[in-house]
Design an enzyme around this catalytic site. Structure first.
Site, short mmCIF file in Angstrom:
data_model
loop_
_atom_site.label_atom_id
_atom_site.label_comp_id
_atom_site.label_asym_id
_atom_site.label_seq_id
_atom_site.Cartn_x
_atom_site.Cartn_y
_atom_site.Cartn_z
N CYS A 1 -12.82 -4.17 5.61
CA CYS A 1 -12.01 -4.76 6.80
C CYS A 1 -11.48 -6.00 6.22
O CYS A 1 -12.11 -6.86 5.68
CB CYS A 1 -13.26 -4.93 7.79
SG CYS A 1 -12.30 -5.83 9.19
N CYS B 1 -13.11 -1.27 12.63
CA CYS B 1 -14.03 -2.10 11.85
C CYS B 1 -15.67 -1.63 12.56
O CYS B 1 -15.69 -1.63 13.76
CB CYS B 1 -14.15 -3.47 12.09
SG CYS B 1 -15.22 -4.33 10.99
N GLU C 1 -1.82 -1.28 -6.07
CA GLU C 1 -2.77 -0.82 -6.69
C GLU C 1 -2.75 -0.24 -8.02
O GLU C 1 -1.51 0.47 -8.20
CB GLU C 1 -3.14 0.21 -5.71
CG GLU C 1 -4.16 -0.46 -4.50
CD GLU C 1 -4.67 0.70 -3.40
OE1 GLU C 1 -5.74 0.93 -3.44
OE2 GLU C 1 -3.85 1.36 -2.93
N ASP D 1 -2.95 1.62 6.89
CA ASP D 1 -2.36 0.95 5.87
C ASP D 1 -1.87 -0.59 6.00
O ASP D 1 -2.00 -1.23 4.72
CB ASP D 1 -0.97 1.83 5.80
CG ASP D 1 -1.27 3.36 5.69
OD1 ASP D 1 -2.41 3.90 5.11
OD2 ASP D 1 -0.39 4.02 6.09
N ASP E 1 0.88 -1.17 0.03
CA ASP E 1 0.03 0.04 0.03
C ASP E 1 0.75 1.15 0.01
O ASP E 1 1.75 1.47 0.93
CB ASP E 1 -0.91 0.13 1.29
CG ASP E 1 -1.66 1.25 1.27
OD1 ASP E 1 -2.74 1.46 0.11
OD2 ASP E 1 -1.71 2.11 2.26
ZN ZN Z 1 -14.12 -6.33 10.59
#
Ligand code: ZN
Length: 372
Positions: free
Chosen positions: A324, A343, A271, A355, A187
């Site tokens: 998540c 989360c 990415e 990250d 990332d």
């Molecule tokens: Zn989660």
């Protein structure tokens, strides 16, 4: 596989003068061809191809431009190839066939932006240790010996930041080994340069900040000098060298990171960042343009095959940051300022570094895409 090695040259003043003439020839041919294309566009007639321009130039060269210097016809041919590529990039960018930043119509090359470059075909040069021999130029010293063993395909000699450089393309015989490393997701961030799914954090380079301050200072110094004066010329060279140093420092960081990654991992997830699209988000744009995402990807993609590793780019609509990794819950309200992943799923409540969570998602998605 084709590899390139760029090496600084130590030409004598006579050799430098030959280089300048050859680069001038290449520039002249490019501009001559571009002028012909512009004229055709103005008159509304068919635009000539770079090949037809090259042939037309050969017809009139002896009669109209007898002064033209040739270090080999490759310097001339390559100038037309470059022009053809510039036109193609422009057309492809317009029609959407070429992605990324829009490419403008080619402009004339000017001596003001440095002496430029020229191409030398492989039958006109030999390399032996630190010695480069170019036909009509003679033997000259290279600051390093060529890193790769194989057939030399050709070379470009270029002026940059007060020095002459040669970039030699070599066809390397290579059977990649079987890589036994794990999959890693990367990332690219704002706070740090990169975070890998192994939890490794590559810090942003502080020395760049001070080097960039030097660049700013030298820019001011140039603008204070009288145009056309010797002092201004000296200041411009100093500025070019400072710019060059920054570029080298950035590249060095990226080379170390990409080499480590391809050695560690058999599969590398990154990415697929649309840099042009991200520019809208100013904070992120600065970080990514600073480290040069395109260069990061380019290095990974040429280094990976050499060690038997693979690079997988994740689609840009994959919500790597907002998902998540523990339960798959998506938090669409995540902002750039939120550095931790909390989360929202009451059954999960995972608390992670933002990250790292993203790097894990990128790794998992890469594994899924690779079918591994
Ligand atoms: Zn989660």
């Amino acid at each position: 596989m084709i590899r390139a090695h760029t090496i600084r040259l130590n030409p004598t003043p006579e050799q430098e003068s030959l280089f300048r003439q050859a680069a001038g020839t290449a520039r002249f041919c490019y501009n001559w061809g571009l002028r012909a294309i512009k004229d055709a566009l103005d008159q509304g007639v068919a635009v000539p191809t770079h090949r037809s321009l090259r042939d037309a130039f050969k017809q009139i060269r002896a009669a109209e431009y007898p002064w033209i210097f040739v270090v080999g016809k490759s310097a001339i041919d390559d100038a037309f190839v470059n022009l053809g590529r510039a036109i193609k990039n422009f057309v492809d960018s317009r029609t959407g066939r070429r992605k990324g930043k829009k490419v403008g119509f080619p402009s004339f090359k000017t001596r003001r932006r440095g002496y430029g470059s020229f191409y030398v075909a492989n039958d006109r040069l030999t390399v032996d240790g630190h010695t480069l021999t170019v036909q009509k130029v003679g033997a000259l010293n290279m600051t390093e010996s060529l890193r790769f063993v194989g057939k030399i395909l050709g070379a470009t000699i270029r002026y940059r930041a007060g020095w002459w450089w040669i970039s030699i393309q070599v066809e390397v015989d290579h059977t990649p080994p079987t890589h036994t490393g794990p999959a890693i997701g990367v990332d690219l961030g704002i706070k740090s340069l990169a975070v890998t799914s192994d939890g490794e954090v590559v810090e942003n380079q502080k020395h760049l900040t001070s080097a960039l301050r030097t660049v700013k200072r030298l820019q001011r110094s140039v603008s204070r000098k009288v145009k056309g004066s010797a002092n201004r010329r000296k200041a411009v060279l100093k500025l070019a060298k400072a710019h060059f140093k920054v570029a080298c420092q950035r590249n060095d960081v990226l080379h170390k990171l990409t080499t480590t990654l391809v050695r560690q991992a058999s599969l590398i997830g990154i990415e697929d960042l649309n840099v042009a699209g991200i520019v809208k988000n100013h904070k992120l744009a600065q970080a990514i343009s600073d480290v040069g995402f395109a260069e990061f990807r380019r290095q990974l993609e040429y280094k990976a095959p050499a060690v038997g590793s693979r690079v997988v780019a994740i689609g840009r609509f994959f919500a790597s940051s907002k998902t998540c990794n523990c339960c798959g819950q998506v938090n669409a309200n995540l902002t750039l300022a939120m550095r931790e992943w909390d989360c929202p799923n009451p059954d999960c409540r995972a608390h992670l570094d933002r990250d790292l969570n993203a790097a894990w998602n990128i790794r998992d998605e890469a594994v899924r895409l690779a079918g591994a």
